[in-house]
Design a protein around this motif. Structure first.
Motif, mmCIF file in Angstrom:
data_model
loop_
_atom_site.group_PDB
_atom_site.id
_atom_site.type_symbol
_atom_site.label_atom_id
_atom_site.label_comp_id
_atom_site.label_asym_id
_atom_site.label_seq_id
_atom_site.Cartn_x
_atom_site.Cartn_y
_atom_site.Cartn_z
ATOM 1 N N ASP A 1 0.844 -1.205 0.000
ATOM 2 C CA ASP A 1 0.000 0.000 0.000
ATOM 3 C C ASP A 1 0.876 1.249 0.000
ATOM 4 O O ASP A 1 0.617 2.221 -0.718
ATOM 5 C CB ASP A 1 -0.911 0.020 1.236
ATOM 6 C CG ASP A 1 -2.030 -1.003 1.119
ATOM 7 O OD1 ASP A 1 -2.124 -1.668 0.055
ATOM 8 O OD2 ASP A 1 -2.800 -1.145 2.084
ATOM 9 N N GLU A 2 1.928 1.203 0.814
ATOM 10 C CA GLU A 2 2.803 2.375 0.946
ATOM 11 C C GLU A 2 3.452 2.735 -0.400
ATOM 12 O O GLU A 2 3.480 3.901 -0.804
ATOM 13 C CB GLU A 2 3.876 2.046 1.978
ATOM 14 C CG GLU A 2 4.501 3.271 2.549
ATOM 15 C CD GLU A 2 5.654 2.919 3.500
ATOM 16 O OE1 GLU A 2 5.991 1.724 3.632
ATOM 17 O OE2 GLU A 2 6.196 3.865 4.059
ATOM 18 N N ALA A 3 3.934 1.700 -1.089
ATOM 19 C CA ALA A 3 4.574 1.940 -2.398
ATOM 20 C C ALA A 3 3.566 2.514 -3.382
ATOM 21 O O ALA A 3 3.884 3.410 -4.172
ATOM 22 C CB ALA A 3 5.168 0.630 -2.926
ATOM 23 N N PHE A 4 2.322 2.007 -3.322
ATOM 24 C CA PHE A 4 1.282 2.506 -4.229
ATOM 25 C C PHE A 4 1.026 4.003 -3.992
ATOM 26 O O PHE A 4 1.032 4.809 -4.918
ATOM 27 C CB PHE A 4 -0.019 1.715 -4.053
ATOM 28 C CG PHE A 4 -1.144 2.242 -4.897
ATOM 29 C CD1 PHE A 4 -1.274 1.850 -6.223
ATOM 30 C CD2 PHE A 4 -2.043 3.182 -4.396
ATOM 31 C CE1 PHE A 4 -2.283 2.375 -7.029
ATOM 32 C CE2 PHE A 4 -3.057 3.712 -5.188
ATOM 33 C CZ PHE A 4 -3.174 3.302 -6.502
ATOM 34 N N TRP A 5 0.803 4.362 -2.714
ATOM 35 C CA TRP A 5 0.479 5.775 -2.417
ATOM 36 C C TRP A 5 1.648 6.688 -2.795
ATOM 37 O O TRP A 5 1.455 7.779 -3.321
ATOM 38 C CB TRP A 5 0.137 5.954 -0.928
ATOM 39 C CG TRP A 5 -1.124 5.237 -0.502
ATOM 40 C CD1 TRP A 5 -1.240 4.269 0.448
ATOM 41 C CD2 TRP A 5 -2.461 5.459 -0.995
ATOM 42 N NE1 TRP A 5 -2.550 3.857 0.567
ATOM 43 C CE2 TRP A 5 -3.323 4.580 -0.300
ATOM 44 C CE3 TRP A 5 -3.014 6.300 -1.953
ATOM 45 C CZ2 TRP A 5 -4.695 4.528 -0.532
ATOM 46 C CZ3 TRP A 5 -4.379 6.255 -2.180
ATOM 47 C CH2 TRP A 5 -5.206 5.372 -1.482
#
Ligand code: FAD
Ligand code: DHB
Length: 390
Positions: free
Chosen positions: A236-240
């Protein structure tokens, strides 16, 4: 079993046609390979054109859509660090789109079918189409150890791109046109406030991004990713982080992030199979054509197929007139190809292409500059995005 119209596929196309025909007293059976929970678990379209919304109302399924769906009169294109708005209402001559999830409209269609005791049979295996060129086609499916036979007048192939219907047409009859793009869309659904009340399509050298929504508390975001990526590659962190880098600063500063509740990758493809009729088999929706999702045309192209088929069937059964069914393939394909052109154009305008040369990049920049300097160009974008007439 016997029915008038046997519909393969219980996605939006199949359910919508079944519901519309039932309201005119025409009997249908819908065969769906998956469970209802599985079909309702797929997160797909979010933007409905005016014509699709009208069809939902005609099918007596529009009540919740009209209550909970959001009317959008415009959207933004982010490019070169700024945001330009496309005023759909102004440039299309008064039309707009409805933001309402495919999941929700499919649920509404299932509920409507249930209320009318519509026959939708789930978890069918090995669906096979027989004698399609005859006046008495039939369909079989496997239910456990038992083979069940359905005799009918017509078969509708509404079973999506990977379905069995298109594959039942002999290869020498069907022409398939296909363009596969060298990237996919990674989509994330999150219970966060949407970053913008209207959609933002973003062109960026790092790749395309889209900020969409399902409601004021549910956001849907997409980023362009290489075909070699898988969902596991993207925390999720990489996506955001990546999404923020692809949006103008004024937008990423406002972006609310949170845990993803769904994450999936869809490859981008353009595809058309012609003709859309073989004997008494009629193809509809994704079974016959696919667009890259950029212009929000997929479900909306399915809607016009269903509209033409519905009227063709009603004319056949109620008025003894076969002109609509005879002309179906040509009429549907004429609109399908326009949706193909528009989706290809929007995809080309907004994505980064790994093989592109500086010439392509300058053309892309010029296309964008032209768009926002010409009311006629904006008019063309707007009339296609809200949906050409059926
Ligand atoms: P499907 O939804 O694919 O339904 C076909 C059904 O047939 C499925 O339920 C399948 O399980 C069943 N089936 C398959 N094989 C068999 C078999 N052998 N026997 C029985 N049943 C079978 N479109 C828009 O208009 N606007 C958007 O904003 C938009 N966004 C999108 C975003 C993404 C990420 C994606 C992937 C798509 C998007 N689309 C959008 C496209 C849209 O989702 C499709 O065009 C739409 O689902 C087509 O509906 P359908 O009923 O024709 O096919
Ligand atoms: C959505 C998907 C699209 O392809 C699009 O063009 C707009 C919105 C969505 O899923 O919300």
């Amino acid at each position: 079993m016997k029915t008038q119209v046997c519909i393969i596929g219980g996605g939006p196309s199949g359910l919508m046609l079944s519901q519309l025909l039932h309201l005119k007293g025409i009997d249908t059976i819908v065969l769906e390979r998956q469970s209802r929970e599985y079909v309702l678990g797929r997160i797909r379209a979010g933007v409905l054109e005016h014509g699709f919304a009208e069809l939902m109302r005609e099918a007596q399924c529009g009540e919740r859509m009209d209550r909970e769906g959001e009317i959008h009169d415009g959207f933004y294109i982010a490019h070169d660090g700024k945001l330009d708005r496309v005023d759909l209402k102004k440039y299309s001559g008064g039309s707009s789109v409805v933001v309402y999830g495919q999941t929700e409209l499919t649920r509404d269609l299932y509920e409507a079918r249930d209320k009318m005791d519509g026959k939708v049979i789930h978890n069918v295996e090995d669906v096979t189409l027989h004698d399609l060129k005859s006046d008495a086609p039939w369909v079989t499916y496997r239910d456990g150890d038992e083979i069940v036979r359905i005799d009918c007048d017509f078969v509708i192939g509404a079973d999506g791109f990977h379905g069995v219907s298109r594959k039942s047409i002999p290869k020498d009859v069907l022409t398939e046109h296909e363009k596969v793009y060298p990237f996919g869309w990674l989509g994330v659904l999150s219970r966060t406030k949407p970053v913008s009340p209207e959609l933002i399509y973003a062109r960026n050298d790092r790749g395309f991004a889209l900020c969409s929504l399902r409601s004021q508390v549910l956001s849907r975001y997409y980023i362009q990713v290489p075909l070699t990526d898988s969902v596991e590659d993207w925390s999720d962190e990489a996506f955001w982080d990546e999404l923020k880098q692809r949006l103008p600063d004024e937008v990423s500063a406002k972006l609310e992030t949170g845990p993803s509740i769904e994450k999936s990758i869809a490859p981008l493809r353009s595809f058309v199979a012609e003709p859309m009729r073989y004997g008494n088999l009629f193809l509809a929706g994704d079974a016959a054509h696919i667009v890259p999702p950029t212009g929000a045309r997929g479900l909306n192209s399915a809607a016009s197929d269903i509209y033409y088929l519905y009227h063709g069937m009603v004319d056949h059964y109620l008025n003894g007139d076969d002109a609509g069914l005879e002309g179906y393939s040509a009429k549907a394909l004429a609109r399908v190809w326009k949706a193909q052109r528009f989706s290809w154009w929007m995809t080309t305008l907004l994505h980064t292409f790994p093989e592109s040369i500086t010439y392509d990049q300058r053309l892309q920049e010029t296309d964008m500059e032209y768009l926002f300097s010409s009311e006629k160009a904006l008019g063309s974008l707007a009339e296609n995005y809200v949906g050409l007439p059926f």
